[in-house]
Design a protein around this motif. Structure first.
Motif, PDB file in Angstrom:
ATOM      1  N   GLY A 180       0.800  -1.213   0.000  1.00  0.00           N
ATOM      2  CA  GLY A 180       0.000   0.000   0.000  1.00  0.00           C
ATOM      3  C   GLY A 180       0.831   1.260   0.000  1.00  0.00           C
ATOM      4  N   PRO A 182       3.048   4.425  -1.664  1.00  0.00           N
ATOM      5  CA  PRO A 182       2.865   5.264  -2.852  1.00  0.00           C
ATOM      6  C   PRO A 182       3.708   4.756  -4.031  1.00  0.00           C
ATOM      7  CG  PRO A 182       3.204   6.623  -0.904  1.00  0.00           C
ATOM      8  CD  PRO A 182       3.510   5.205  -0.495  1.00  0.00           C
ATOM      9  N   GLU A 235      -4.203  -0.499  -9.748  1.00  0.00           N
ATOM     10  CA  GLU A 235      -5.289  -0.612  -8.776  1.00  0.00           C
ATOM     11  C   GLU A 235      -5.720  -2.062  -8.594  1.00  0.00           C
ATOM     12  OE1 GLU A 235      -8.122   2.095 -10.403  1.00  0.00           O
ATOM     13  OE2 GLU A 235      -7.178   3.866  -9.494  1.00  0.00           O
ATOM     14  N   GLN A 243      -4.962  -4.222  -0.674  1.00  0.00           N
ATOM     15  CA  GLN A 243      -4.531  -2.841  -0.526  1.00  0.00           C
ATOM     16  C   GLN A 243      -5.251  -1.939  -1.533  1.00  0.00           C
ATOM     17  OE1 GLN A 243      -2.578  -1.854   1.856  1.00  0.00           O
ATOM     18  NE2 GLN A 243      -1.706  -3.797   2.566  1.00  0.00           N
ATOM     19  N   THR A 244      -5.198  -0.658  -1.279  1.00  0.00           N
ATOM     20  CA  THR A 244      -5.676   0.350  -2.214  1.00  0.00           C
ATOM     21  C   THR A 244      -4.458   1.068  -2.787  1.00  0.00           C
ATOM     22  OG1 THR A 244      -7.735   0.685  -0.987  1.00  0.00           O
ATOM     23  CG2 THR A 244      -7.059   2.441  -2.496  1.00  0.00           C
ATOM     24  N   THR A 246      -2.022   3.734  -4.068  1.00  0.00           N
ATOM     25  CA  THR A 246      -1.782   5.164  -3.896  1.00  0.00           C
ATOM     26  C   THR A 246      -0.829   5.592  -5.008  1.00  0.00           C
ATOM     27  OG1 THR A 246      -2.046   4.981  -1.493  1.00  0.00           O
ATOM     28  CG2 THR A 246      -0.955   6.954  -2.345  1.00  0.00           C
ATOM     29  N   ARG A 248       0.895   8.353  -7.607  1.00  0.00           N
ATOM     30  CA  ARG A 248       1.290   9.760  -7.706  1.00  0.00           C
ATOM     31  C   ARG A 248       1.811  10.035  -9.109  1.00  0.00           C
ATOM     32  NH1 ARG A 248       5.506  13.511  -6.632  1.00  0.00           N
ATOM     33  NH2 ARG A 248       7.110  11.915  -6.289  1.00  0.00           N
TER      34      ARG A 248
END
Length: 319
Positions: A180, A182, A235, A243-244, A246, A248
């Motif tokens: 999870g 970034p 995703e 997990q989600t 993240t 960037r």
């Protein structure tokens, strides 16, 4: 039918050779004898192994001397090698099938990409694959050897690392998604990756062998029924670990500054092409019906790597 498979112990051959044996063909596997198939199958007991090195000048004559009804070439990467094999096989084989790549298409202009509307190729590999496909088509349509070229996407299966969500093979991407953490994504995240399971590619080759008339002089893109965007892929992958993602967005300059040069260039090569290819022609002429959606194929590969301790992840797969 006698079928000779050049490079039959590799990714596609692992699944193609057992399919051909099950269909009742006599199968010869030509390889340097340095590796076994990625997946065990009892069908390999019925396969004749032929030790051969493509770099040997006598290789084309050796293949022709096998008097195969069909020759499947899974490891040809330059036009001179393809031409030499064609010349040797004229009059001694009924059908030559070549494994190309969707990289014979350049960066996408129209989606889906078809065999007829692909942009001109870029890069040494893609240019070579396009040249081979064109030469084979001309060979058949000018009355020479019957040929077919099939062009897979990013081949996925148990036993090797798949092209990952950033378009490279960097294993740390999977660790970050599984934790999870970034993940920096270059560009828009809307770029496309088009995978295909190795067994679906094998299916297409088997269908082309079974219906030589439909396949003669044709080229086919062979991919999964759908393609994944970078963002969607990441995703989904994070979700496999509960997990989600993240994500960037960063510029390519930022991405290259923070990424080792090899993986960064591999990401660029995949994502700047942004391929989503049609399988309508293969469906219509061959009856191609891929079993795997891209995320299913990649998940199978990731699960194998995790189970074998070959991929460092932060938690267990939830799927």
């Amino acid at each position: 039918m006698r079928v000779a498979v050049i490079g039959g112990s590799g990714r596609i051959g692992t699944f193609l050779v057992p399919r051909l044996v099950a269909a009742g063909h006599e199968v010869l596997n030509l390889s340097r004898g340095q590796r076994t198939a990625y997946v065990d199958d009892p069908a390999w007991r019925d396969v004749r192994a032929v030790t051969a090195d493509r770099a040997d000048p006598a290789f084309p004559a050796l293949v022709a001397g096998l008097q195969a009804d069909a020759v499947v070439d899974l490891i040809c990467f330059d036009l001179a090698s393809a031409d030499a094999l064609v010349v040797a096989l004229r009059g001694s084989a009924g059908h030559l099938l070549h494994c190309g790549s969707i990289w014979r298409h350049g960066p996408s202009r129209r989606l889906p990409v078809t065999e007829a509307n692909g942009a001109p190729p870029v890069g040494e590999y893609g240019i070579a694959k396009a040249a081979i496909a064109d030469a084979l088509k001309f060979e058949t349509r000018s009355g020479g050897l019957v040929t077919t070229s099939l062009h897979p996407g990013h081949i996925v299966g148990p036993g090797w690392h798949p092209v990952g969500p950033l378009g490279n093979f960097d294993p740390s991407v999977w660790r970050r998604l599984s934790a999870g953490e970034p993940l920096e994504v270059p560009g828009l995240g809307a770029e496309l990756l088009h995978h295909v399971h190795a067994d679906d590619v094998a299916q297409a080759f088997a269908l082309a062998i079974a219906d030589r008339d439909a396949a003669a002089g044709e080229d086919f893109d062979v991919v999964a029924p759908s393609a994944l965007t970078v963002r969607g892929f990441a995703e989904l992958a994070a979700g496999w670990f509960g997990q989600t993602a993240t994500l960037r967005p960063v510029s390519w300059e930022e991405f290259r500054a923070a990424t080792d040069p090899g993986p960064a260039q591999t990401s660029w090569e995949h994502l700047m092409r942004s391929h989503y290819c049609s399988i309508d022609k293969a469906r219509a002429l061959l009856g191609y019906a891929p079993r795997y959606e891209p995320e299913e194929a990649v998940l199978e590969a990731v699960r194998w790597l995790v189970d074998q301790g070959q991929l460092d992840v932060a938690g267990a797969l939830r799927r």
